[in-house]
Scaffold this motif. Sequence first.
Motif, PDB file in Angstrom:
ATOM      1  N   MET A 148     -18.458 -56.841  10.907  1.00 28.05           N
ATOM      2  CA  MET A 148     -19.258 -58.078  10.929  1.00 28.05           C
ATOM      3  C   MET A 148     -18.783 -58.999   9.805  1.00 28.05           C
ATOM      4  O   MET A 148     -19.496 -59.263   8.835  1.00 28.05           O
ATOM      5  CB  MET A 148     -20.752 -57.709  10.762  1.00 28.05           C
ATOM      6  CG  MET A 148     -21.411 -57.223  12.028  1.00 28.05           C
ATOM      7  SD  MET A 148     -21.622 -58.545  13.262  1.00 28.05           S
ATOM      8  CE  MET A 148     -21.870 -57.538  14.718  1.00 28.05           C
ATOM      9  N   CYS A 158     -20.918 -62.166   8.794  1.00 25.67           N
ATOM     10  CA  CYS A 158     -22.367 -62.025   8.652  1.00 25.67           C
ATOM     11  C   CYS A 158     -22.795 -62.321   7.206  1.00 25.67           C
ATOM     12  O   CYS A 158     -22.329 -61.683   6.261  1.00 25.67           O
ATOM     13  CB  CYS A 158     -22.794 -60.620   9.057  1.00 25.67           C
ATOM     14  SG  CYS A 158     -24.520 -60.278   8.699  1.00 25.67           S
ATOM     15  N   PHE A 194     -25.594 -61.719   5.568  1.00 31.43           N
ATOM     16  CA  PHE A 194     -26.255 -60.654   4.815  1.00 31.43           C
ATOM     17  C   PHE A 194     -25.312 -59.476   4.540  1.00 31.43           C
ATOM     18  O   PHE A 194     -25.475 -58.786   3.534  1.00 31.43           O
ATOM     19  CB  PHE A 194     -27.544 -60.201   5.509  1.00 31.43           C
ATOM     20  CG  PHE A 194     -28.683 -61.194   5.349  1.00 31.43           C
ATOM     21  CD1 PHE A 194     -28.532 -62.374   4.617  1.00 31.43           C
ATOM     22  CD2 PHE A 194     -29.930 -60.941   5.929  1.00 31.43           C
ATOM     23  CE1 PHE A 194     -29.580 -63.287   4.469  1.00 31.43           C
ATOM     24  CE2 PHE A 194     -30.985 -61.846   5.773  1.00 31.43           C
ATOM     25  CZ  PHE A 194     -30.808 -63.019   5.054  1.00 31.43           C
ATOM     26  N   CYS A 195     -24.299 -59.259   5.377  1.00 35.06           N
ATOM     27  CA  CYS A 195     -23.251 -58.282   5.023  1.00 35.06           C
ATOM     28  C   CYS A 195     -22.561 -58.744   3.739  1.00 35.06           C
ATOM     29  O   CYS A 195     -22.256 -57.925   2.859  1.00 35.06           O
ATOM     30  CB  CYS A 195     -22.237 -58.134   6.147  1.00 35.06           C
ATOM     31  SG  CYS A 195     -22.751 -57.050   7.496  1.00 35.06           S
ATOM     32  N   HIS A 215     -24.546 -52.911   8.860  1.00 36.67           N
ATOM     33  CA  HIS A 215     -25.014 -53.975   9.755  1.00 36.67           C
ATOM     34  C   HIS A 215     -25.724 -53.421  10.994  1.00 36.67           C
ATOM     35  O   HIS A 215     -25.175 -52.599  11.720  1.00 36.67           O
ATOM     36  CB  HIS A 215     -23.852 -54.863  10.221  1.00 36.67           C
ATOM     37  CG  HIS A 215     -24.322 -56.000  11.079  1.00 36.67           C
ATOM     38  ND1 HIS A 215     -24.566 -57.266  10.592  1.00 36.67           N
ATOM     39  CD2 HIS A 215     -24.665 -56.039  12.397  1.00 36.67           C
ATOM     40  CE1 HIS A 215     -25.009 -58.034  11.567  1.00 36.67           C
ATOM     41  NE2 HIS A 215     -25.086 -57.310  12.684  1.00 36.67           N
ATOM     42  N   HIS A 235     -28.830 -60.064  10.990  1.00 31.67           N
ATOM     43  CA  HIS A 235     -28.630 -58.788  10.278  1.00 31.67           C
ATOM     44  C   HIS A 235     -30.050 -58.383   9.904  1.00 31.67           C
ATOM     45  O   HIS A 235     -30.737 -59.139   9.198  1.00 31.67           O
ATOM     46  CB  HIS A 235     -27.754 -59.020   9.043  1.00 31.67           C
ATOM     47  CG  HIS A 235     -27.497 -57.823   8.181  1.00 31.67           C
ATOM     48  ND1 HIS A 235     -26.226 -57.406   7.808  1.00 31.67           N
ATOM     49  CD2 HIS A 235     -28.343 -56.944   7.585  1.00 31.67           C
ATOM     50  CE1 HIS A 235     -26.302 -56.338   7.028  1.00 31.67           C
ATOM     51  NE2 HIS A 235     -27.587 -56.045   6.868  1.00 31.67           N
TER      52      HIS A 235
END
Length: 113
Positions: free
Chosen positions: A1, A4, A6-7, A46, A97
């Motif tokens: 991911m 992403c 939030f990753c 994730h 996420h």
Amino acid sequence: MNDCLFCKIASGQIPADIVAENEIAVAFRDISPEAPSHVLVIPREHHDNVADLALANPLLAGQLLALAAEVIQTEKLTNGYRIVTNTGVDGGQSVNHLHFHVLGGRGLTWPPG
Ligand code: 5GP
Ligand code: ZN
């Protein structure tokens, strides 16, 4: 991911105001707080949403709630709080996420909109 948000926060690529973390999860302040205390609790791994997480890794789902419990203590939400996870279009999810919102520090109205 790779894309992403939030990753990237979980891996430290994007900074956040972290209030608690461990090897599997991170808790950080929401950039646009809706209550005096508004913390997001996310897994480092994730998952799109809570149902996907619970089916793929139910142990992790419990571990996330344990980190939320730490936040509730350190934020001193002794008068109560709310844990919310908005999901999908109807649920108003804007970051795909999984995240638990931990909200407190004021009286929260019900029902939500
Ligand atoms: P959702 O709308 O998916 O339930 O919640 C996403 C939350 O992430 C929102 O409350 C929003 O304010 C928060 N948020 C979005 N971008 C960032 C960011 O870059 N940093 C932090 N700390 N919070 C963010
Ligand atoms: Zn992610």
